[in-house]
Design a protein around this motif. Structure first.
Motif, short mmCIF file in Angstrom:
data_model
loop_
_atom_site.label_atom_id
_atom_site.label_comp_id
_atom_site.label_asym_id
_atom_site.label_seq_id
_atom_site.Cartn_x
_atom_site.Cartn_y
_atom_site.Cartn_z
N THR A 185 40.30 45.17 40.50
CA THR A 185 40.23 46.48 39.64
C THR A 185 38.88 46.72 39.47
N CYS A 186 38.26 45.55 38.86
CA CYS A 186 36.69 45.59 38.67
C CYS A 186 36.27 44.49 39.62
N MET A 187 35.18 44.70 39.46
CA MET A 187 34.33 43.50 40.48
C MET A 187 33.56 42.42 39.56
N THR A 188 33.81 41.20 39.62
CA THR A 188 32.90 40.49 38.61
C THR A 188 32.24 39.21 39.65
N ILE A 189 30.99 39.01 39.33
CA ILE A 189 30.29 37.84 39.91
C ILE A 189 29.70 36.96 38.87
N ASP A 190 30.11 35.70 39.01
CA ASP A 190 29.88 34.85 38.01
C ASP A 190 29.26 33.57 38.63
N LEU A 191 28.31 32.98 37.76
CA LEU A 191 27.72 31.80 38.36
C LEU A 191 27.90 30.33 37.21
N VAL A 192 28.44 29.47 38.00
CA VAL A 192 28.69 28.05 37.28
C VAL A 192 27.90 27.21 38.03
N GLU A 193 27.02 26.43 37.08
CA GLU A 193 26.20 25.64 37.51
C GLU A 193 26.71 24.02 37.96
N LYS A 194 26.24 23.42 38.68
CA LYS A 194 27.08 22.40 38.97
C LYS A 194 27.20 21.31 37.95
N GLU A 195 26.41 21.24 36.91
CA GLU A 195 26.43 20.67 35.75
C GLU A 195 27.79 20.89 34.91
N GLY A 196 28.33 21.92 35.30
CA GLY A 196 29.67 22.47 34.51
C GLY A 196 29.16 23.53 33.46
N VAL A 197 28.40 24.16 33.80
CA VAL A 197 27.85 25.30 32.86
C VAL A 197 28.14 26.77 33.30
N PHE A 198 29.05 27.38 32.68
CA PHE A 198 29.24 28.88 32.99
C PHE A 198 28.19 29.64 32.51
N ARG A 199 27.11 30.29 33.31
CA ARG A 199 26.07 31.03 33.01
C ARG A 199 26.09 32.44 32.82
N GLY A 200 27.31 33.06 33.11
CA GLY A 200 27.39 34.56 32.93
C GLY A 200 27.46 35.20 34.31
N LYS A 233 38.65 50.92 44.41
CA LYS A 233 39.24 52.19 44.07
C LYS A 233 38.71 52.81 42.90
N MET A 234 38.15 52.10 41.82
CA MET A 234 37.51 52.41 40.64
C MET A 234 36.46 53.50 41.03
N ARG A 235 35.74 53.10 41.77
CA ARG A 235 34.45 54.06 42.13
C ARG A 235 34.91 55.30 42.88
N MET A 236 35.85 55.12 43.62
CA MET A 236 36.39 56.27 44.32
C MET A 236 37.10 57.28 43.35
N LYS A 237 37.90 56.55 42.49
CA LYS A 237 38.53 57.56 41.44
C LYS A 237 37.54 58.29 40.30
#
Length: 239
Positions: A115-130, A138-142
């Protein structure tokens, strides 16, 4: 004698609920529901349930003894480097853990096209960077139809309209702006991330993923069970 179910993984999205049984560490009997979460929970009775939800769960669900609900407060095998962890979607947390489980010791980028697009980065050390949250296909089209007087809504017919990057009709232009816009957006985000990370492992998932994976300028791994893998890893980590 039927084998015992270890846990039921429940992924509550914006439009449906997906359940997967885990038996002897194997994921089986994945099912997509349109029913209310209450009916699904009652269907499984007292079997252990691990729930990830993009929606706020009722207190009675969170409080049930056989239910483990995922949130930023959960005991996690990764670190969340996020300014507002209380607003971080459980699905993004689960996918991040799933990426680490599937591809350990790598910098992982998870592209989720739903429904939304997310792109997330997780470093190899196990840290979620956002990462990035943006409107899905479809949301864009609507949205373009909703916020204008004359543009049509092509969200239910776009597959019949598919064209190149330069549309030759208004509907083709709407398709191009939505579909090819997402491709260029993803490629741009990946290019920016590569300025800080020379090696990136890219995983694509979500209901619309198969439309895009061959169009991106990166070697892509399919991650259809990435949320389930993350949920199971977190459930095991908490035991």
């Amino acid at each position: 004698m039927a084998e015992k179910i270890e846990v039921i993984l429940i992924d509550v999205g914006n439009t449906s609920v997906k359940t997967t049984e885990v038996i002897n560490g194997e994921f089986v009997n994945t099912r997509v529901w349109k029913e209310e979460l209450l009916l699904i929970i009652e269907h499984y009775g007292s079997v252990p349930l691990m729930v990830s939800s993009v929606k706020k769960l009722d207190k009675w669900i969170v409080g049930r003894k056989n239910i483990t609900s995922l949130s930023h407060l959960s005991k996690l095998p990764i670190e969340l480097d996020y300014k507002t962890p209380e607003t971080l979607g459980a699905d993004r947390i689960a996918a991040a853990v799933g990426a680490m489980e599937m591809f350990p010791d790598q910098n992982n980028v998870i592209i989720d096209l739903g429904t939304c697009m997310t792109i997330d980065l997780v470093e190899k050390e196990g840290v979620f960077r956002g990462g990035v949250i943006a409107p899905g296909l479809k949301m864009r089209m609507k949205a373009m139809s909703h916020f204008t007087d004359s543009l049509p809504d092509i969200s239910n017919e776009w597959e019949r309209i598919m064209s190149g990057e330069l549309g030759k009709s208004t509907k083709e232009c709407l398709f191009s702006g939505s579909f090819w816009g997402i491709i260029h957006e993803i490629n741009g985000v990946l290019q920016t991330m590569r300025q800080d990370f020379t090696s990136l492992n890219t995983i694509i998932t979500g209901g619309d993923a198969h439309y895009f994976e061959s169009k991106l300028k990166a070697h892509i791994f399919a991650g259809s069970k990435i949320v389930q893998k993350g949920l199971y890893r977190i459930w095991k980590y908490q035991q």
